[in-house]
Design a protein around this motif. Structure first.
Motif, PDB file in Angstrom:
ATOM      1  N   ASP A  45       2.471   1.666  -3.494  1.00 19.00           N
ATOM      2  CA  ASP A  45       1.529   2.186  -4.488  1.00 19.00           C
ATOM      3  C   ASP A  45       1.323   3.683  -4.318  1.00 19.00           C
ATOM      4  O   ASP A  45       1.236   4.427  -5.306  1.00 19.00           O
ATOM      5  CB  ASP A  45       0.193   1.452  -4.383  1.00 19.00           C
ATOM      6  N   ASN A  46       1.259   4.139  -3.073  1.00 17.72           N
ATOM      7  CA  ASN A  46       1.122   5.572  -2.826  1.00 17.72           C
ATOM      8  C   ASN A  46       2.338   6.346  -3.316  1.00 17.72           C
ATOM      9  O   ASN A  46       2.212   7.419  -3.928  1.00 17.72           O
ATOM     10  CB  ASN A  46       0.915   5.834  -1.335  1.00 17.72           C
ATOM     11  N   TYR A  52       0.840  -1.198   0.000  1.00 14.84           N
ATOM     12  CA  TYR A  52       0.000   0.000   0.000  1.00 14.84           C
ATOM     13  C   TYR A  52       0.879   1.255   0.000  1.00 14.84           C
ATOM     14  O   TYR A  52       0.623   2.207  -0.752  1.00 14.84           O
ATOM     15  CB  TYR A  52      -0.908  -0.023   1.228  1.00 14.84           C
ATOM     16  N   GLN A  82       4.420   5.485  -5.670  1.00 15.17           N
ATOM     17  CA  GLN A  82       4.442   5.465  -7.130  1.00 15.17           C
ATOM     18  C   GLN A  82       3.461   6.473  -7.712  1.00 15.17           C
ATOM     19  O   GLN A  82       3.681   7.001  -8.807  1.00 15.17           O
ATOM     20  CB  GLN A  82       4.110   4.062  -7.639  1.00 15.17           C
ATOM     21  N   ARG A  83       2.382   6.761  -6.987  1.00 17.88           N
ATOM     22  CA  ARG A  83       1.397   7.742  -7.459  1.00 17.88           C
ATOM     23  C   ARG A  83       1.740   9.158  -6.998  1.00 17.88           C
ATOM     24  O   ARG A  83       1.028  10.104  -7.324  1.00 17.88           O
ATOM     25  CB  ARG A  83       0.003   7.386  -6.932  1.00 17.88           C
ATOM     26  N   GLY A  84       2.803   9.271  -6.210  1.00 15.41           N
ATOM     27  CA  GLY A  84       3.195  10.584  -5.717  1.00 15.41           C
ATOM     28  C   GLY A  84       2.346  11.093  -4.579  1.00 15.41           C
ATOM     29  O   GLY A  84       2.299  12.298  -4.300  1.00 15.41           O
ATOM     30  N   VAL A  85       1.672  10.176  -3.894  1.00 17.47           N
ATOM     31  CA  VAL A  85       0.812  10.560  -2.779  1.00 17.47           C
ATOM     32  C   VAL A  85       1.652  10.717  -1.512  1.00 17.47           C
ATOM     33  O   VAL A  85       2.429   9.827  -1.157  1.00 17.47           O
ATOM     34  CB  VAL A  85      -0.286   9.495  -2.542  1.00 17.47           C
TER      35      VAL A  85
END
Length: 263
Positions: free
Chosen positions: A72-73, A69, A75-78
């Motif tokens: 994934d964050n 998790y 990688q999305r720049g979150v």
């Protein structure tokens, strides 16, 4: 609240809260933390509950944070929210402040937040295959869920520092020798031994137990709340905003050695 990651059962005064998310080895994410908190609050309010047992699965009590998790964050720049840090700190605090005694039954790995959740119990019963791992440093983070605070008071600051800096697995036998756990047993006996202790406590002088717990909390944990808010949350949020954290998470998921640069 709709419960998707935990199960609950109460019999003869013993409430059992089970982390039941085997697909990610009971990772403690926001939803898991919220469910556990609500289960504990319910136990504290219930006159039927005398003792609380918290357990996980056979392979793992809890693997700690959900690294996929986090990956994934990233990688999305979150940017990571501090919500989880606040929640796991609250979870650790509530376990110590609860008016009921809490027994943690640990089988397999208790890593990261999972290790510190287990060590937050008033009694810890573990199987011979149990391992306690301060795994945070592997992804360039600091421990949360009250870990350094709990460890410093139980095994001393120097040993606590070594355990957190190295992130090495601490096997059941060593945990028993250090006084981190109450007893160890064969894996197939964990349920029986845990429930035997729970039933014994449930038949005891509960009002005295509650007040003894308050005394110990007042003596040893009087500034726990301050530590969680002023030290743990601040240091964790600082580390979560670094290159090394993002590199550590990526390296873990991509199964390679991290290339830390200290920033």
């Amino acid at each position: 609240m709709e419960y998707k990651k935990t199960a609950f059962h109460c019999e003869a005064g013993v409430a059992t809260i089970t982390m039941d998310c085997p697909e990610n080895l009971n990772a403690i994410d926001v939803d898991m933390a919220k469910e556990l908190l609500e289960r504990l609050y319910q136990c504290d309010r219930s006159s039927e509950v005398k003792v609380v047992v918290l357990k996980g699965g056979v392979r793992a009590f809890s693997a700690g944070g959900d690294i996929r998790y986090l990956y994934d964050n990233i990688q999305r720049g979150v940017v990571e929210s501090s919500e989880l840090v606040v929640l796991v700190g609250k979870l650790a605090l509530v376990m110590k402040q609860l008016n009921k005694l809490v027994i943690c039954a640990v089988s397999g790995s208790a890593a990261g937040a999972g290790a510190n959740l287990a060590l937050s119990g008033d009694f810890v019963v573990c199987s011979e295959n149990a391992r306690f791992i301060q795994a945070f440093v592997g992804i360039a983070l600091v421990p949360d869920t009250g870990g350094p605070y709990l460890l410093s008071r139980s095994i001393g600051a120097q040993r606590a520092l070594e355990m957190c800096i190295t992130g090495r697995p601490v096997p059941a036998e060593e945990a028993l020798r250090l006084g981190l756990v109450h007893e160890i047993c064969p894996r197939e006996e964990l349920e029986e031994r845990t429930m035997a202790l729970a039933r014994k406590l449930a038949a005891g002088p509960l009002f005295a137990y509650t007040n003894i717990k308050k005394q110990v909390y007042g003596a040893a944990f009087h500034d726990y709340d301050r530590y969680l808010h002023q030290v743990e949350e601040t240091t964790m949020n600082s580390c979560a905003d670094t290159h090394d954290y993002r590199e550590g998470v990526r390296a873990f998921v991509e199964k390679r050695s991290p290339q830390f640069n200290g920033t």
